[in-house]
Design a protein around this motif. Structure first.
Motif, PDB file in Angstrom:
ATOM      1  N   GLY A 149       0.867  -1.211  -0.038  1.00  0.00           N
ATOM      2  CA  GLY A 149       0.064  -0.033   0.056  1.00  0.00           C
ATOM      3  C   GLY A 149       0.844   1.374   0.177  1.00  0.00           C
ATOM      4  N   TYR A 150       2.016   1.246   0.899  1.00  0.00           N
ATOM      5  CA  TYR A 150       2.706   2.392   0.631  1.00  0.00           C
ATOM      6  C   TYR A 150       3.550   2.650  -0.694  1.00  0.00           C
ATOM      7  CZ  TYR A 150       6.852   5.368   1.839  1.00  0.00           C
ATOM      8  OH  TYR A 150       7.722   6.539   1.908  1.00  0.00           O
ATOM      9  N   SER A 151       3.816   1.546  -1.421  1.00  0.00           N
ATOM     10  CA  SER A 151       4.469   1.473  -2.597  1.00  0.00           C
ATOM     11  C   SER A 151       3.295   2.010  -3.466  1.00  0.00           C
ATOM     12  CB  SER A 151       4.903   0.191  -3.099  1.00  0.00           C
ATOM     13  OG  SER A 151       5.949  -0.536  -2.361  1.00  0.00           O
ATOM     14  N   MET A 152       2.069   1.694  -3.380  1.00  0.00           N
ATOM     15  CA  MET A 152       1.050   2.251  -4.336  1.00  0.00           C
ATOM     16  C   MET A 152       0.837   3.636  -4.240  1.00  0.00           C
ATOM     17  SD  MET A 152      -1.154   1.198  -6.851  1.00  0.00           S
ATOM     18  CE  MET A 152      -1.405  -0.402  -6.300  1.00  0.00           C
ATOM     19  N   LEU A 153       1.048   4.247  -2.774  1.00  0.00           N
ATOM     20  CA  LEU A 153       0.875   5.635  -2.791  1.00  0.00           C
ATOM     21  C   LEU A 153       2.166   6.482  -3.431  1.00  0.00           C
ATOM     22  CD1 LEU A 153       0.089   6.139   1.215  1.00  0.00           C
ATOM     23  CD2 LEU A 153      -1.218   6.268  -0.500  1.00  0.00           C
ATOM     24  N   LYS A 154       3.335   5.956  -3.214  1.00  0.00           N
ATOM     25  CA  LYS A 154       4.180   6.636  -4.136  1.00  0.00           C
ATOM     26  C   LYS A 154       3.977   6.491  -5.465  1.00  0.00           C
ATOM     27  CE  LYS A 154       7.938   4.246  -2.291  1.00  0.00           C
ATOM     28  NZ  LYS A 154       9.292   3.603  -1.948  1.00  0.00           N
TER      29      LYS A 154
ATOM     30  N   THR B   2       1.244   6.325  -7.146  1.00  0.00           N
ATOM     31  CA  THR B   2       0.153   7.308  -7.478  1.00  0.00           C
ATOM     32  C   THR B   2       0.049   8.670  -7.342  1.00  0.00           C
ATOM     33  OG1 THR B   2      -1.260   6.501  -5.535  1.00  0.00           O
ATOM     34  CG2 THR B   2      -1.525   5.401  -7.751  1.00  0.00           C
ATOM     35  N   ASN B   3       1.216   9.064  -6.564  1.00  0.00           N
ATOM     36  CA  ASN B   3       1.421  10.501  -6.018  1.00  0.00           C
ATOM     37  C   ASN B   3       1.653  11.458  -7.252  1.00  0.00           C
ATOM     38  OD1 ASN B   3       1.647  12.506  -4.451  1.00  0.00           O
ATOM     39  ND2 ASN B   3       3.988  12.233  -4.097  1.00  0.00           N
ATOM     40  N   GLY B   4       0.882  12.345  -7.395  1.00  0.00           N
ATOM     41  CA  GLY B   4       0.732  13.235  -8.465  1.00  0.00           C
ATOM     42  C   GLY B   4      -0.494  13.157  -9.548  1.00  0.00           C
TER      43      GLY B   4
ATOM     44  N   MET C 156      -4.716  11.598  -6.103  1.00  0.00           N
ATOM     45  CA  MET C 156      -5.304  10.113  -6.008  1.00  0.00           C
ATOM     46  C   MET C 156      -4.590   9.310  -4.753  1.00  0.00           C
ATOM     47  SD  MET C 156      -7.700   9.612  -7.975  1.00  0.00           S
ATOM     48  CE  MET C 156      -7.931   7.853  -7.794  1.00  0.00           C
ATOM     49  N   VAL C 157      -3.489   9.917  -4.068  1.00  0.00           N
ATOM     50  CA  VAL C 157      -3.151   9.545  -3.094  1.00  0.00           C
ATOM     51  C   VAL C 157      -4.102   9.327  -1.592  1.00  0.00           C
ATOM     52  CG1 VAL C 157      -1.433  10.072  -0.986  1.00  0.00           C
ATOM     53  CG2 VAL C 157      -0.802  10.361  -3.538  1.00  0.00           C
ATOM     54  N   TRP C 158      -5.132  10.310  -1.830  1.00  0.00           N
ATOM     55  CA  TRP C 158      -6.022  10.403  -0.769  1.00  0.00           C
ATOM     56  C   TRP C 158      -7.138   9.196  -0.930  1.00  0.00           C
ATOM     57  CZ3 TRP C 158      -5.272  13.279   3.193  1.00  0.00           C
ATOM     58  CH2 TRP C 158      -4.369  14.489   3.055  1.00  0.00           C
TER      59      TRP C 158
END
Length: 201
Positions: free
Chosen positions: A125-130, A132-134, A144-146
């Motif tokens: 999930g943390y990797s997905m945040l990085k 999709t950031n931006g 989309m990080v939210w």
């Protein structure tokens, strides 16, 4: 240490339930307004009654996407609430025939597997945040990080519940006199008790 984990688990559970109720209320009001603005404010009766007013300005095209994202958070927070109460689907065909000691051992193994899965979900999930950031949503134009943050929050909450349940199972295994904790919540027990009393009468 066990008391701290139990306290965190209960705190996460109260936070999840409060947030779910709040998000449900916001989604309910948003759906009502969307229906009202689409079928009432833009209806022929209102348009004929007030021809000089453009009611289309009261319709927000981003509201459908907003409601969809609210339900995303509701679902992922609801996973933790259900998991704490052991309300998810379980296959008890094999464990039902085991002795109490072996049922506890199987429960420990299952909780260890669950904790490992939630830990893996936390990392991914943390990797997905990085990743999709931006990226921006089509209508709301929010990061989309939210949205993908709901996966990370869900994994943290479920991991706390799993560790708390695992520690309870280990304490029960080390002390055979302690009865295995019931998966039902106290709220459900309070509801079922009057029903059983009426049926016995």
């Amino acid at each position: 240490m066990g008391k701290i984990i139990d306290w965190l688990s209960d705190l996460f559970d109260r936070f999840s339930r409060f947030t779910i109720v709040l998000l449900f209320a916001i989604a309910f009001v948003s759906v009502l307004y969307q229906v009202f603005s689409r079928y009432v404010l833009q209806g022929t009766y209102v348009s004929d009654a007030f021809p000089s007013i453009d009611f289309s300005v009261f319709t927000f095209p981003w509201m459908e996407e907003f409601i969809r994202y609210l339900f995303v958070w509701i679902v992922f927070l609801g996973i933790g609430v259900v998991y704490k109460r052991k309300g998810h689907a379980q296959v008890e065909l094999l464990t039902a025939f085991l002795a109490k000691r072996w049922r506890r051992r199987v429960g420990i193994i299952v909780e260890m597997i669950n904790a490992g899965f939630f830990l893996l979900l936390l990392v991914k999930g943390y990797s997905m945040l990085k990743l999709t950031n931006g990226q921006l949503s089509p209508s709301l134009q929010i990061n989309m990080v939210w949205m993908y943050l709901s996966i990370l929050v869900c994994s943290i909450i479920c991991l706390a519940h799993s560790v708390a349940s695992l520690m309870k199972e280990v304490r029960a295994q080390s002390n055979p006199d302690v009865e295995q904790s019931e998966p039902q919540s106290t709220e459900l027990a309070e509801i079922e008790e009057p029903i059983k009393t009426k049926l016995s009468i």
